[in-house]
Design a protein around this motif. Structure first.
Motif, PDB file in Angstrom:
ATOM      1  N   GLN A  36      -3.150  17.299   3.758  1.00  0.00           N
ATOM      2  CA  GLN A  36      -2.313  16.104   3.837  1.00  0.00           C
ATOM      3  C   GLN A  36      -1.668  15.791   2.502  1.00  0.00           C
ATOM      4  OE1 GLN A  36      -5.279  13.194   5.247  1.00  0.00           O
ATOM      5  NE2 GLN A  36      -4.005  13.002   7.072  1.00  0.00           N
ATOM      6  N   THR A  37      -0.536  15.118   2.585  1.00  0.00           N
ATOM      7  CA  THR A  37       0.058  14.588   1.372  1.00  0.00           C
ATOM      8  C   THR A  37      -0.727  13.360   0.942  1.00  0.00           C
ATOM      9  OG1 THR A  37       1.594  13.232   2.642  1.00  0.00           O
ATOM     10  CG2 THR A  37       2.374  15.421   1.945  1.00  0.00           C
ATOM     11  N   GLY A  38      -0.570  12.981  -0.290  1.00  0.00           N
ATOM     12  CA  GLY A  38      -1.239  11.804  -0.817  1.00  0.00           C
ATOM     13  C   GLY A  38      -0.453  11.229  -1.966  1.00  0.00           C
ATOM     14  N   ILE A  39      -1.097  10.374  -2.728  1.00  0.00           N
ATOM     15  CA  ILE A  39      -0.454   9.716  -3.867  1.00  0.00           C
ATOM     16  C   ILE A  39      -1.401   9.759  -5.054  1.00  0.00           C
ATOM     17  CG2 ILE A  39       0.202   7.435  -4.767  1.00  0.00           C
ATOM     18  CD1 ILE A  39       1.467   6.878  -2.049  1.00  0.00           C
ATOM     19  N   TRP A  40      -0.851  10.111  -6.216  1.00  0.00           N
ATOM     20  CA  TRP A  40      -1.578   9.989  -7.466  1.00  0.00           C
ATOM     21  C   TRP A  40      -1.022   8.772  -8.186  1.00  0.00           C
ATOM     22  CZ3 TRP A  40      -5.930  11.591  -9.470  1.00  0.00           C
ATOM     23  CH2 TRP A  40      -6.175  11.259 -10.801  1.00  0.00           C
ATOM     24  N   LEU A  41      -1.877   7.805  -8.453  1.00  0.00           N
ATOM     25  CA  LEU A  41      -1.508   6.614  -9.200  1.00  0.00           C
ATOM     26  C   LEU A  41      -1.689   6.924 -10.676  1.00  0.00           C
ATOM     27  CD1 LEU A  41      -0.731   3.637  -9.453  1.00  0.00           C
ATOM     28  CD2 LEU A  41      -3.125   3.067  -8.998  1.00  0.00           C
ATOM     29  N   GLY A  56      -2.310  -6.667  -8.409  1.00  0.00           N
ATOM     30  CA  GLY A  56      -2.958  -5.356  -8.379  1.00  0.00           C
ATOM     31  C   GLY A  56      -3.321  -4.942  -6.971  1.00  0.00           C
ATOM     32  N   ARG A  57      -3.840  -5.880  -6.207  1.00  0.00           N
ATOM     33  CA  ARG A  57      -4.164  -5.616  -4.802  1.00  0.00           C
ATOM     34  C   ARG A  57      -2.898  -5.259  -4.016  1.00  0.00           C
ATOM     35  NH1 ARG A  57      -8.206  -7.000  -1.201  1.00  0.00           N
ATOM     36  NH2 ARG A  57      -9.309  -8.147  -2.815  1.00  0.00           N
ATOM     37  N   GLU A  58      -1.828  -5.989  -4.256  1.00  0.00           N
ATOM     38  CA  GLU A  58      -0.570  -5.710  -3.562  1.00  0.00           C
ATOM     39  C   GLU A  58      -0.048  -4.315  -3.900  1.00  0.00           C
ATOM     40  OE1 GLU A  58       2.494  -8.729  -3.639  1.00  0.00           O
ATOM     41  OE2 GLU A  58       0.959 -10.294  -3.753  1.00  0.00           O
ATOM     42  N   PHE A  59      -0.127  -3.926  -5.176  1.00  0.00           N
ATOM     43  CA  PHE A  59       0.286  -2.573  -5.557  1.00  0.00           C
ATOM     44  C   PHE A  59      -0.498  -1.535  -4.761  1.00  0.00           C
ATOM     45  CE2 PHE A  59       1.683  -3.889 -10.071  1.00  0.00           C
ATOM     46  CZ  PHE A  59       3.026  -3.781  -9.754  1.00  0.00           C
ATOM     47  N   LEU A  60      -1.819  -1.664  -4.746  1.00  0.00           N
ATOM     48  CA  LEU A  60      -2.652  -0.665  -4.075  1.00  0.00           C
ATOM     49  C   LEU A  60      -2.452  -0.674  -2.567  1.00  0.00           C
ATOM     50  CD1 LEU A  60      -5.735  -1.023  -6.361  1.00  0.00           C
ATOM     51  CD2 LEU A  60      -4.269   0.982  -6.152  1.00  0.00           C
ATOM     52  N   GLU A  61      -2.276  -1.827  -1.966  1.00  0.00           N
ATOM     53  CA  GLU A  61      -2.009  -1.891  -0.530  1.00  0.00           C
ATOM     54  C   GLU A  61      -0.667  -1.248  -0.201  1.00  0.00           C
ATOM     55  OE1 GLU A  61      -2.475  -6.025   0.467  1.00  0.00           O
ATOM     56  OE2 GLU A  61      -4.668  -5.873   0.494  1.00  0.00           O
ATOM     57  N   GLU A  62       0.330  -1.460  -1.047  1.00  0.00           N
ATOM     58  CA  GLU A  62       1.640  -0.830  -0.844  1.00  0.00           C
ATOM     59  C   GLU A  62       1.513   0.687  -0.901  1.00  0.00           C
ATOM     60  OE1 GLU A  62       5.806  -0.536  -0.259  1.00  0.00           O
ATOM     61  OE2 GLU A  62       4.498  -2.279  -0.051  1.00  0.00           O
ATOM     62  N   LEU A  63       0.776   1.194  -1.875  1.00  0.00           N
ATOM     63  CA  LEU A  63       0.595   2.643  -1.992  1.00  0.00           C
ATOM     64  C   LEU A  63      -0.163   3.204  -0.793  1.00  0.00           C
ATOM     65  CD1 LEU A  63      -0.183   2.934  -5.797  1.00  0.00           C
ATOM     66  CD2 LEU A  63       1.926   3.583  -4.608  1.00  0.00           C
ATOM     67  N   GLY A  65      -0.057   2.148   2.145  1.00  0.00           N
ATOM     68  CA  GLY A  65       0.876   2.154   3.265  1.00  0.00           C
ATOM     69  C   GLY A  65       1.914   3.260   3.196  1.00  0.00           C
ATOM     70  N   LEU A  66       2.021   3.924   2.058  1.00  0.00           N
ATOM     71  CA  LEU A  66       3.016   4.988   1.886  1.00  0.00           C
ATOM     72  C   LEU A  66       2.492   6.374   2.228  1.00  0.00           C
ATOM     73  CD1 LEU A  66       4.683   3.836  -1.470  1.00  0.00           C
ATOM     74  CD2 LEU A  66       5.593   3.616   0.858  1.00  0.00           C
ATOM     75  N   THR A  67       1.196   6.491   2.547  1.00  0.00           N
ATOM     76  CA  THR A  67       0.619   7.800   2.838  1.00  0.00           C
ATOM     77  C   THR A  67      -0.471   7.682   3.893  1.00  0.00           C
ATOM     78  OG1 THR A  67      -0.459   9.758   1.903  1.00  0.00           O
ATOM     79  CG2 THR A  67      -1.041   7.634   0.929  1.00  0.00           C
ATOM     80  N   ALA A  68      -0.600   8.736   4.681  1.00  0.00           N
ATOM     81  CA  ALA A  68      -1.720   8.818   5.615  1.00  0.00           C
ATOM     82  C   ALA A  68      -2.890   9.534   4.946  1.00  0.00           C
ATOM     83  CB  ALA A  68      -1.307   9.584   6.872  1.00  0.00           C
ATOM     84  N   GLY A  69      -2.633  10.084   3.751  1.00  0.00           N
ATOM     85  CA  GLY A  69      -3.664  10.795   2.998  1.00  0.00           C
ATOM     86  C   GLY A  69      -4.359   9.871   2.020  1.00  0.00           C
ATOM     87  N   ARG A  70      -4.801  10.445   0.931  1.00  0.00           N
ATOM     88  CA  ARG A  70      -5.586   9.679  -0.034  1.00  0.00           C
ATOM     89  C   ARG A  70      -4.725   9.169  -1.188  1.00  0.00           C
ATOM     90  NH1 ARG A  70      -8.977  15.046  -1.582  1.00  0.00           N
ATOM     91  NH2 ARG A  70      -7.421  16.038  -2.871  1.00  0.00           N
ATOM     92  N   VAL A  71      -5.181   8.086  -1.774  1.00  0.00           N
ATOM     93  CA  VAL A  71      -4.609   7.557  -3.014  1.00  0.00           C
ATOM     94  C   VAL A  71      -5.686   7.714  -4.073  1.00  0.00           C
ATOM     95  CG1 VAL A  71      -3.671   5.528  -4.178  1.00  0.00           C
ATOM     96  CG2 VAL A  71      -3.205   5.887  -1.743  1.00  0.00           C
TER      97      VAL A  71
END
Length: 104
Positions: A36-41, A56-63, A65-71
């Motif tokens: 799966q694709t994911g996101i590296w913060l 900070g919570r909003e940033f992480l929730e947004e991220l 929501g941008l992937t079905a994989g892992r952040v």
């Protein structure tokens, strides 16, 4: 540009759209383990004056929501405040992995 490598989320406080209260820098990844694709913060920063307001919570929730994989992201060992914040959100450190880095 045409070959975007790094992406950013920028937070503005309510009623102050000209002030940057925080930023989250990230880029897409791919996991061969999960397929799966994911996101590296890469970096997340909220100015001290705006901490505790949920940005900070909003940033992480947004991220999330941008992937079905892992952040994923790194946290310095000495940054106990950040570690406590991430744990309150339900994130945990990854056991059994140590990061190595080559620098030029």
């Amino acid at each position: 540009g045409p070959d975007v490598t790094l992406r950013a989320l920028i937070a503005s406080p309510p009623n102050e759209q000209t002030v940057a209260a925080g930023v989250a820098l990230w880029y897409p990844t791919f996991s061969s383990w999960s397929g799966q694709t994911g996101i590296w913060l890469e970096d997340i920063f909220v100015r001290p004056a705006f901490r505790g307001e949920g940005l900070g919570r909003e940033f992480l929730e947004e991220l999330r929501g941008l992937t079905a994989g892992r952040v994923e992201w790194d946290v310095q060992d000495k940054n106990a405040d950040a570690q406590a914040f991430y744990r309150r959100l339900g994130a945990n450190p990854v056991p059994g992995w140590t990061r190595y880095r080559w620098t030029l």
